[in-house]
Every structure is written in C-alpha cells, then in structure tokens.
Design an enzyme around this catalytic site. Structure first.
Site: not given
Length: 924
Positions: A152, A420, A543, A583, A621, A756
């Site tokens: 992403h 994932r 997270e 997050d 990261r 997100r």
C-alpha cells in the site's frame, strides 16, 4: 522553474553552490518548457506565484495576498501552475540526491574518516571491539536484513515519470564529469527532451492502481537496482566478516534478502484473491528466472575459451557433453556448451514452475528441469572450479560469481511473499469451519482457555475440517482459496516463495493457533508426525499501545502451549514478532507510541531469553516519522539491547521506496546502512545507559504517559475533533488519489480508529500540521520538568547518552521543521464553525510552540535542524516553492466543497497532493 529560479541562497553553506547551479539549470529548462508549452500568460502566472512565495518567506507580503491573487484564476489555468511547481519539486529532489552523492565523494577523496552508516565505519568499530569468534557466530547465527516492500504505497509517480527521473539523474551525472562544450550542449538538449516528456506526461492515473499494477511496480526495483546491488553487497559483507573471524561460522546464507507484501496483504483489502497471490508469486518467479537466463546467455557469449589453450576439469567436460550442444563449430568450447546446457535445463525449470503466459523468453530444450536452485548452483560451481584450475580466476570473479551470488539470494522465487490478514477474520473463518465439521457451534463466544484447548486438539488430528464440496460463506471460501493457492505455490516454486503469515491485531494465543489450524487445513503445517513442520512463520503483529504492552505476555503464554512450542522448535527455535508503528502512533501519539515499542521490545527480549528461543523483530515502519520513518541507521541503533540479534525485517513504504531503491547508488547506500546498523546493534553495546538504564526507562514511562494524555485530550477528548480533521484536511479527497488498491478505511465508518494510518498521516502532512510526528511531546516535557532544573538536566543527559531518546527527538525536529502553521491556518479556515476552529487549532498551535521549545531546550540547539544540515539546506532553498501548492490546494478544496464538482477541480486537487507528496519526500 525559470532562469532566476534560485535567487535564494544559504551563505552559511558554501559547499552548496553546485547544488544551486544544478537546480538553476533544471529549473531554467523547466521554465522554458512551461513558456513554450503553456504560453506566456501561464508562465507569468507561475513567475508571480514564485516571486510572491519568496516575498512571503521574507515577510514582505501576507499569505492572503497570494491566495487572493490566485482565487480569481480559472481552474483550467491553475492546473499548469500546479504541474510546474510539482515538476520543480521532483527535479530539485534529484539535484539534492546528486549533491549528497557529490559531497560524499569529496569527503572520500579528502581522506576523511568514513561516515557513520557506512560499512567501512562499522568495520572499524568492530575491529576496535576485540570480539571473540564465538560471540560473532552466536550473534549472527540467523543473520538477516530484509527490507520488505509493502502493498500500500503512497508512491504517486507513474512509470514514465519514474523513467524520466532516472534518465535525468544519469544525464546530470555525465554533465558533472565533462568540460567539453559540445558534450555539455548535447546533455542540455537531452535534459530538455526528458523534461519535455515529463511535462507532456499526465501525472495522475485516470483509474485507480490495481494490485497487479502494484506487483509490476514493485518488481521493477529488481531490474533498476536490486539485481545489481544485493548479490555484490552480500558477497562483500561475507568476505569482510570471514576475513576478520576466520574461525567463526558467519553468514552461511546471504544476509540481505528482500521481501514483499505486494499481492499477499489482504488486511482490509478485498481485492487480494487467490489469483492475485498466485500471480504475485509467478511474476516474482518469472523475474528471478528471467534474470538468471539473461546472465547465462551473456556468460555463454563471454566464455569462449578453447580446450586447446585452456585446461579444463573432467566435470566441466562432462557437463558440456551432457548439454545436447553437439555443433561442430563449438566442439572445442566446453564452457559455452556447458552453459548452453544449463540454460536448457533452466528453460525446462521455467516451464515446470510457471504458466505459459509468465514464461521468460527461453530456448527450446529437451533437458531435465532443475529441482532446486541448489542443483543449478552445483552446475555453476563446476564451471567456477574449472575456470580457476585454468588460472582464469579473474574471469570467474566477474559475471559468474555475481550470478552465483544472485541465485543464492533470489533462487527461483525472487523474494518471499508475506501473507497478512486480520485476527477477526481468522476467528470467523475458524468458527465456521468448526461448526461445519460438527465440532462446536459458537466458537467465537468461547472463553480463551476453551478456544486454546479446542485449537490445540485440532492441530493434533489428521482429518481436515472441510471438503471441496462444502457450502461455506463467501468470506470463508475466499480465505481458504487464498491459503490453498499459497500451498500450491509452495509445492510448485518451493517453500522460499511464501515464508511468513502476519496476523494483524493479534491479541491472544488463540489468534496464533487459529492461523496454524488454517495452515494445517491446506497442508502447510503438520504436527502429526515424528518431525513436526511448518513451512510458514506465523507472525503476530502487535499494533495498538495496549497490545504492545501485552505482547510479551502473549508470547509467553503461546510458548507454554506444547503444540505451539513444537512448531517453534522445528524452526530452530526462531520466533518472529511484528511491531506496528502506524496504528500505535494513531492510537496514542508520537512519544507514547515510540516508547511503547521500545518497552515492548525490552519485554519480548526478556521473554525470549527466558524461554531459550531466538527472537526476530519485524518493524512495520512507514515513510514518515509519524509511521516509524526517519533514518534507518539511527532507528536500528536506537533499538534496545538484544532486540536485533543479527537479524531484522522492516517494511519499506510509499515514496521512500523510490528514494532508496530507484537506482544502484542509492540502493547500495541504503542497504549498506541497514547492514551496518544491524552488525553494530548485534555486536556492540550501542544503548550506552548501562547501570542507569532502569532510571532512564522510568523517566520515559512518565513522559510517555503524559504525552498520551495530551494526545488523547485532543484526538478523543475534544468535541468536534473528527469534524475538524475531515474538514481542515484533504482526507476525504485522498481516497480519490489513484495511489493504491487499498481502501482508506478498514471499515465504512468515519471513526479515527477505523481510518488507516496512511491517510491519517498523509492528510496531516498535506495541510502542513504534521501532527502525528510530534503532538503531545511538548506538553509531556513541560509538565514533567515543572520548572525543576535537575529534571531538565536529566533529559539533556539522556539526549547526549541514549541513541533512542536522541533519535526520537531528532526525527521529531525534522517533522517540526517541515510543518508550517501559517499555512495550516489557511486549512483551518476551511472549518466553518469558528468556535470549533479556534478550539482545535488553538490547541495545535499552543502544543506546537511548546514542542519546539522543549526540543531546543533539551538539545541546546539554536535551530530545529542544527544536526541535519542537508535537510536544513532543503528547507531553506526549496520550501518557499511549496507555498503555491498548498495555497492552490486550499483554493481548490474551497471550490469543490462549494459545489464546483468538476473533473478539472478534482484533478487539480489530486495534482496538488501529488506535488506536495513529492516535495515533502516522506509524506505517507
């Protein structure tokens, strides 16, 4: 962008004159193209925006003056202005990269000591440490440095733009090494042609990027740099370490082994399917095998040695005789015949591994396929041994050695694809499978201990939970089809193709066991044998701040389950844990998240040591500091003792992928920094706190709690904050920017929690607040010190001694330097409710001032970038030219939200976002 482009200079940096000359040249070419292509009126508008931006920086006019001037310009005329400043930002980035390269060369030629982050500097430190071979062997037993390109990115450049960027870089390098007037004139013509191509190419895609496009974009870095750099770097590091510790067992495998999430990360991305997983692995395989075949073809041309003049081994002649190359013309050229046969066998391998559509261009062959890369390496080893026997070591050390090193790291798979998915999905899927099999209904409602008992019993059984004709929900059927596709890839290409399964939002032992049950279902895991095995690492991702705090307890509880522990033991006692930077930051703010990560690592290291296992950490990261970004070398050295242990993985995301890996020089420097920091962190005490560690930790415990309170008060405790955020930033418009295949939210809500991290950070970056990279730190420091000079002295001492604290503050300062609350105030004006605007923006400005003051007070610096002259130079010379992009973005947002919903307005907004992301360099 014009001949007068770089009138701003920095007299304190005399060595930056070549940089200004480069920017002046590129800006002048761009300015001429703008005039020629868009006309004098547009050129004058660009010039006006440029000049007035500089006057704003010098406080000669108000920001409102430029905004009012641009407010009356039709949208169609604003578009080329945006494009001009966006292109200038990209060209200035290139000039800065080249300048850093030039300065490093100057220091080398001057005989200066090698800089930190270089392997030369690291080797000097290791030489001084007097390390025992056993210490080195143990620390590097599972050595791995794996940059993992994610699925992403916020990378907004199209491939054509990318190609132009590469061409301009090479032309500017050539220009620096010639004084010939004709050659200089030709280079400038070539630069004009490339920048003209850039101008005439659309910056924004008409359609959203698809996952298969992302796969292709990720693979291009191998041709651009990684095929060239990675094998060479691995060989050099191995040779350097073995020469220092010949009695140590080091680097039995290559240390640098890249990875990928592209096509396997389906957490919140419904576009990832079984076909996508298969396509990602097949394309990677085709890229690897295609590279090996092309190198073999070159070797076949190069190794022309005749048997009449060169001694050869029996094994080499046997390989040649078995090649099927019986032509009389090459009867006395055994190397060419042998390589021809190897090419034929690799061709057959490609045909076995890949569908017809993905096959690289190959030659016809009736030879048997290679079963594994090791068999291919064995044949190349025969050629290598024969060359060396014939006193042709210099030839063997060239392409052949590089190819063997490449096959060792890339094999037939290129890079392992990570899978994932979110733990909530796993629970629903397992619940449905258990219900369908008649084992239990309502699995999701069971207490944790009953879930664990049920799942461990299931892991010990042979029978599957379902059959091919089972009637399952769409979600469960899709998840199983993806896992079956992964199992087929492992069977066909090999276990190196898929090695990790990441569990997002992992909070319990049952979250881990559910994935293992699913892997068992498709044959990737088996406990029912004398030799338990799992070809895939199950990796929990912690997270949120609370999950990070509980991470060590979750790991300890999992290791107490015999079934889980047996799978750890079958993988040589290695456990991998992923840490979520994005997050956790969104959850608790910058300082609290960074400290939660550090504390989690300390606890995980202790747990691993007590359990007798090896721990590998995977750092999630992002590109920007708010998502864990910042200099990788400093970030690795800032890890707590025992957290690296010779190996780490870290994600590479967004526009920083291109910044690091678009060409060999950059790739080499960045990979070298990763390896250097890993070696230092594994073999040398870099924390520096020693007996003062616990007191330092206590200070950060208190600071982090205070920072989280301040952050929570703003984000979760301020009425109307969500409305302020969605109105004062372009977050709603980010979803329309065609930069990736992933939705901006995990769920269709307006909740900050569900948003997100990429759009959260990108939105604050676009409006120049940069809130995720600093908010809360100033209040924490101010409250904790409380006017006590001894407490201030404590923080100053920690800054001097502790790499973690120094890195946190340095990264924060970089973000603060890129922020501009004067521009941010223009975005705040988009909020119609004046009380809400003042309530939120007032808190932001107050905290910003407090945080800057805290940084300067602790560090003793007189400016935010005193320790980063390169960025200080960039901010000084280039950031005034961001003013028009931000001003135009606000103007177009106002038009759009006032009802001017046209293609031109939408396109203009996206162009400003593209330009700012390029200019700021680490926006997502």
């Amino acid at each position: 962008m014009v001949n007068r482009l770089n009138t701003v200079t920095d007299p304190a940096l005399e060595d930056s004159e070549p940089l200004r000359q480069d920017i002046r040249l590129l800006g002048g070419i761009l300015g001429n193209i703008v005039r020629d292509q868009a006309g004098d009126e547009i050129f004058d508008l660009v010039e006006t925006a440029r000049v007035e931006s500089l006057r704003i920086r010098r406080s000669e006019i108000e920001r409102a003056d430029l905004a009012n001037r641009l407010a009356s310009v039709p949208t169609d005329d604003l578009t080329p202005v945006i494009r001009a400043f966006s292109h200038f930002a990209l060209l200035a980035n290139l000039a800065e990269d080249l300048h850093r390269e030039r300065r490093r060369s100057v220091h080398v030629h001057a005989g200066d000591p090698p800089p930190n982050s270089s392997l030369a500097a690291t080797y000097a430190k290791l030489d001084s440490a007097d390390l025992h071979p056993d210490t080195v062997s143990d620390a590097l037993a599972t050595a791995l440095v794996a940059p993992v390109i994610t699925a992403h990115p916020t990378e907004t450049r199209r491939r054509t733009v990318f190609d132009v960027q590469t061409a301009v870089t090479e032309l500017m390098r050539s220009r620096a090494y010639t004084n010939d007037s004709m050659q200089l004139a030709q280079i400038e013509k070539d630069l004009h042609r490339q920048i003209l191509t850039l101008w005439q190419t659309a910056l924004i895609r008409l359609a959203r990027l698809q996952i298969r496009d992302e796969i292709d974009n990720g693979l291009r870095y191998y041709d651009l740099a990684l095929f060239d750099v990675v094998p060479t770097l691995n060989a050099q590091v191995r040779a350097a370490l073995r020469s220092r510790w010949p009695d140590a067992t080091v680097l039995t495998e290559p240390i640098v082994r890249p990875g990928s999430w592209i096509g396997g990360d389906r957490d919140g991305n419904p576009n990832v399917t079984a076909d996508v997983v298969t396509a990602a692995c097949d394309k990677a395989c085709a890229k690897a095998v295609g590279h090996h075949l092309s190198q073999l073809a070159a070797l076949e041309r190069e190794l022309s040695m005749s048997m009449r003049g060169t001694p050869t081994t029996d094994e080499l002649r046997g390989l040649a005789d078995a090649s099927g190359d019986d032509g009389a013309a090459r009867a006395d050229e055994p190397y060419r015949r042998a390589i021809h046969g190897i090419r034929g066998r690799l061709t057959a391998t490609a045909a076995r591994l890949l569908p017809v559509g993905d096959l690289p261009h190959t030659l016809a062959s009736g030879l048997p396929a290679y079963e594994t890369p090791a068999h291919l390496l064995a044949d190349l080893g025969i050629i290598d041994a024969s060359l060396r026997r014939g006193r042709s070591g210099a030839i063997a050390d060239h392409r052949l050695t590089h190819l063997r090193d490449a096959i060792e790291v890339f094999g037939f798979h290129l890079a392992p694809l990570d899978l994932r998915q979110n733990s909530e999905v796993h629970e629903r899927v397992v619940a449905e499978l258990l219900s369908w099999a008649g084992i239990v209904d309502g699995y999701g409602d069971l207490p944790e201990e009953k879930k664990v008992a049920l799942l461990t019993a299931e892991l010990r059984t042979r029978r599957p939970l379902t059959t091919p004709d089972a009637h399952l929900s769409e979600e469960t059927a899709k998840e199983l089809s993806i896992l079956r596709a992964a199992a087929e890839v492992v069977r066909r290409i090999g276990p190196a193709a898929i090695q990790h399964y990441i569990i997002s939002m992992c909070t319990s032992v049952s979250d881990l066991l559910e994935v293992q049950v699913l892997l068992k279902e498709v044959g990737l895991l088996n406990l029912d044998s004398d030799l338990p095995y799992s070809s895939v690492h199950v990796v929990p991702l912690f997270e949120t701040i609370d999950d990070l705090r509980a991470g060590a307890a979750t790991l300890s509880a999992a290791l107490s389950v015999p079934e889980f522990r047996s799978l750890v033991d079958c993988r040589n006692g290695l456990v991998e844990i992923m840490l979520g930077y994005s997050d956790s930051n969104k959850d608790g703010g910058y300082l609290a998240a960074n400290w939660a990560l550090y504390r989690a690592e300390l606890d995980l290291v202790d747990t691993a040591r007590d359990a007798g296992i090896r721990l590998r950490l995977f750092h999630g990261r992002g590109g920007t500091v708010g998502r864990g970004g910042g200099p990788s070398y400093d970030a690795i050295l800032a890890q707590p003792p025992g957290a690296v242990q010779g190996s780490l993985r870290l994600t590479e995301q967004g526009e920083v992928i291109a910044a690091k890996y678009r060409e060999p020089t950059l790739a080499r420097r960045n990979l070298e920094a990763l390896v250097a920091a890993t070696l230092e962190s594994s073999l040398i005490d870099v924390e520096g706190l020693r007996d003062d560690a616990e007191s330092a930790y206590s200070v950060l415990d208190e600071l982090a709690a205070l920072a989280r309170t301040a952050y929570t008060d703003l984000v979760h405790g301020t009425p109307g904050f969500v409305e302020y955020f969605t109105t004062s930033t372009p977050v709603a418009e980010i979803g329309a920017l065609n930069i990736g295949s992933r939705p901006t939210s995990r769920k269709p809500t307006n909740s900050i929690t569900d948003l997100r991290a990429i759009p959260w950070v990108l939105a604050w970056t676009q409006c120049r607040v940069m809130l995720p990279g600093w908010y809360g730190t100033g209040s924490a420091v101010h409250t904790w010190i409380g006017g006590n000079p001894d407490r201030l002295a404590t923080l100053q001492k920690l800054y001097q001694r502790w790499p973690f604290f120094r890195s946190v503050l340095s990264n924060m300062a970089q973000v603060l330097a890129k922020s501009d609350l004067g521009l941010a105030a223009r975005y705040a004006d988009l909020v119609r409710d004046p009380d809400l605007r003042e309530r939120v923006f007032g808190k932001i400005t107050t905290e910003h001032e407090r945080t800057v003051d805290a940084y300067l007070t602790i560090t003793g610096h007189t400016s935010l970038l005193a320790d980063n002259p390169a960025l200080e130079r960039s901010v000084h010379n280039r950031f005034p030219y961001l003013e028009p992009l931000n001003t135009l973005q606000v103007e177009l947002l106002q038009r759009f939200r006032a009802g001017e919903d046209t293609d031109q307005v939408r396109h203009g907004i996206l162009l400003t976002m593209n330009g700012l992301a390029t200019a700021l360099r680490n926006s997502g």
